[in-house]
Design an enzyme around this catalytic site. Structure first.
Site, PDB file in Angstrom:
ATOM      1  N   HIS A   1       0.837  -1.204   0.000  1.00  0.00           N
ATOM      2  CA  HIS A   1       0.000   0.000   0.000  1.00  0.00           C
ATOM      3  C   HIS A   1       0.875   1.259   0.000  1.00  0.00           C
ATOM      4  CE1 HIS A   1      -3.503  -2.459   0.422  1.00  0.00           C
ATOM      5  NE2 HIS A   1      -3.142  -2.892   1.625  1.00  0.00           N
TER       6      HIS A   1
ATOM      7  N   ASP B   1      -5.087  -8.081  -3.339  1.00  0.00           N
ATOM      8  CA  ASP B   1      -5.401  -7.850  -1.931  1.00  0.00           C
ATOM      9  C   ASP B   1      -6.715  -8.511  -1.508  1.00  0.00           C
ATOM     10  OD1 ASP B   1      -5.333  -6.915   0.635  1.00  0.00           O
ATOM     11  OD2 ASP B   1      -5.375  -4.796   0.153  1.00  0.00           O
TER      12      ASP B   1
HETATM   13 ZN   LIG Z   1      -3.517  -6.896   2.632  1.00  0.00          ZN
END
Ligand SMILES: [Zn+2]
Length: 478
Positions: free
Chosen positions: A279, A330
């Site tokens: 991220h 994800d």
């Molecule tokens: Zn994750």
């Protein structure tokens, strides 16, 4: 035995289309020789269209696939990452080894259809829901290995260091008990997984490997990260960590340590080329510079970050700094790299009110590390090359793509797809990302084996049936 030989009318090599390409596969399922401008040799297997390398999905939580599409109703005044997470834990605590295998196998077939040939599993489901260890500590890890074999995709398993609910909480919450793993357990699981798949000859069925992960700075004590680094002193595989996804996490980290997560990790002197920052959404220029100096890479997950309302990362700054960038699915609301690259660019267009943000005009100076973005005016090519190289590294591969020494993975483009008809080949990658083809990959190869052939996966029907049964057991008929 002579090498198996393929021939493609065109292939993506060194960041550009090359004509008339011969590709030779060795006994290990790697490219032993790749050359352009070669007429089709006698006996070569002629591929049905131009070929691209497969990409790595560098961040997946497979079990969350069972939640995709089920969290899109507003059920309270505050609907944000944290309320989503509480609901996601209901799935995390209902999954069994058998249902995880069924969910993951279905996901992995979808990832193959989405153009991924390798997936990194950030794996924090370790125990039974009440925290009691399974008789086999690798029960859930092997469920993922079995799923990867069922689908025929490569897997990098990343057992996760996870031991507290937050900076001020020394223990996990009751609904997090099955996630617990300290430094020694994570190290042992990584080693045991590697040994188990090697002993069973499993890694020859489908490429399986293990790395390491730390859930986040908030979920692991500093001394535990120190201990994991000590154990992994000579380990050269990848080390992944969630960082700076949510502003609340930044506030808590500043309150506890005086720094934001990336700044704190960099200040410890821990980051190096093995590390992948997942991220890295809320970062400043100093943190980007520190990451670039360390050699660490970044994994961006645009569809999930959009779904969870995480915020925009400073993508132009990451690109300019020359940091390796990979993409991840994800939460698995998106399972296609074209969608991830499209949203990487669209997010920036919406934010900056400009176009082709991730490309550079001809003659631009490029990045410090000389990435293929140097003077690359084609947006899709720029992003694809970064995701190819960054993804390979995130999965622990020294080489990734259509080049000698890399694993023999490829995607055969279906040139009959409506979105590609009539386009010059030089624009195909742009069309693949920005013109929304429905079924662009005719064939998909992983380690020299066909995982998808003429759009078909040999086990898709039984895998989908098992997935449907797992979903019924999780959610009932309603
Ligand atoms: Zn994750």
């Amino acid at each position: 035995m002579s090498a198996r030989r393929l021939w493609a009318p065109a292939a993506w090599m060194h960041g550009a289309w090359q004509p008339s390409v011969v590709l030779e596969i060795d006994a290990r399922g790697h490219w032993s020789h790749v050359a352009a401008g070669v007429p089709a040799p006698d006996g070569a297997e002629r591929l049905a269209g131009p070929v691209l390398p497969g990409l790595v999905d560098a961040h997946s939580h497979a079990f969350q696939r069972a939640f995709a599409g089920l969290a899109e109703r507003r059920e309270g005044d505050d609907d944000d990452f944290w309320s989503w997470r509480d609901r996601m834990y209901q799935v995390a605590n209902a999954v069994t080894p058998a249902s995880l295998r069924a969910i993951a196998a279905h996901l992995y077939v979808e990832l193959l259809r989405g153009g991924y040939t390798q997936v990194c599993e950030f794996h924090y489901l370790q125990h039974q829901p009440d925290g009691t260890p399974y008789d086999d500590p690798l029960a859930l890890s092997m469920a993922l290995a079995d799923a990867a074999a069922d689908a025929g995709i490569g897997l990098t398993l990343l057992p996760v260091l996870y031991e507290r609910a937050g900076f001020a909480a020394p223990a996990l919450r009751p609904d997090q008990r099955r996630f617990h793993a300290g430094a020694a357990a994570v190290w042992q699981r990584s080693r045991d997984f590697t040994a188990r798949v090697a002993a069973a000859g499993r890694a020859s069925e489908v490429p399986l490997a293990a790395g390491l992960a730390i859930h986040s700075v908030r979920a692991a004590a500093a001394e535990s990260i120190v201990e994991l680094r000590r154990l992994a002193h000579e380990f050269d595989g990848p080390i992944h960590v969630h960082v700076a996804e949510q502003r609340a996490e930044l506030r808590d980290c500043v309150a506890a340590t005086g720094r934001t997560p990336v700044a704190w990790l960099a200040a410890q002197g821990w980051l190096d080329a093995r590390w992948q920052l997942v991220h890295a959404t809320h970062v400043d220029a100093g943190e980007i510079a520190a990451t670039a100096a360390s050699g660490a890479g970044v994994v961006i997950c645009p569809s999930t970050e959009g779904n969870l309302g995480d915020g925009f990362t400073d993508l132009p700054a990451w690109l300019a700094a020359g940091v390796d960038l990979a993409i991840g699915s994800d939460s698995n609301v998106g399972r296609c790299w074209r969608e991830e690259l499209r949203w990487m660019e669209y997010g920036q267009r919406l934010k900056l009110e400009r176009r082709n943000v991730c490309a550079q005009p001809h003659g631009a100076p490029g990045t410090p590390q000389g990435h293929a973005t140097r003077g690359q005016p084609d947006t899709a090519a720029s992003l694809f090359e970064r995701a190819r190289a960054g993804g390979g590294r995130a999965a622990g591969h020294a080489a990734w793509g259509l080049a000698a020494g890399a694993r023999a993975d490829l995607l055969v483009i279906d040139a009959d797809d409506a979105s590609l008809v009539g386009l010059p080949q030089a624009r195909w990658l742009d069309a693949l990302v920005f013109s929304s083809p429905a079924r662009p990959w005719r064939d998909v190869m992983v380690a020299g084996r066909w995982a998808l052939r003429n759009h078909e996966h040999a086990r898709a029907r039984s895998i989908a049936t098992a997935f449907g049964q797992a979903m019924s057991s999780l959610w009932g008929a309603g």
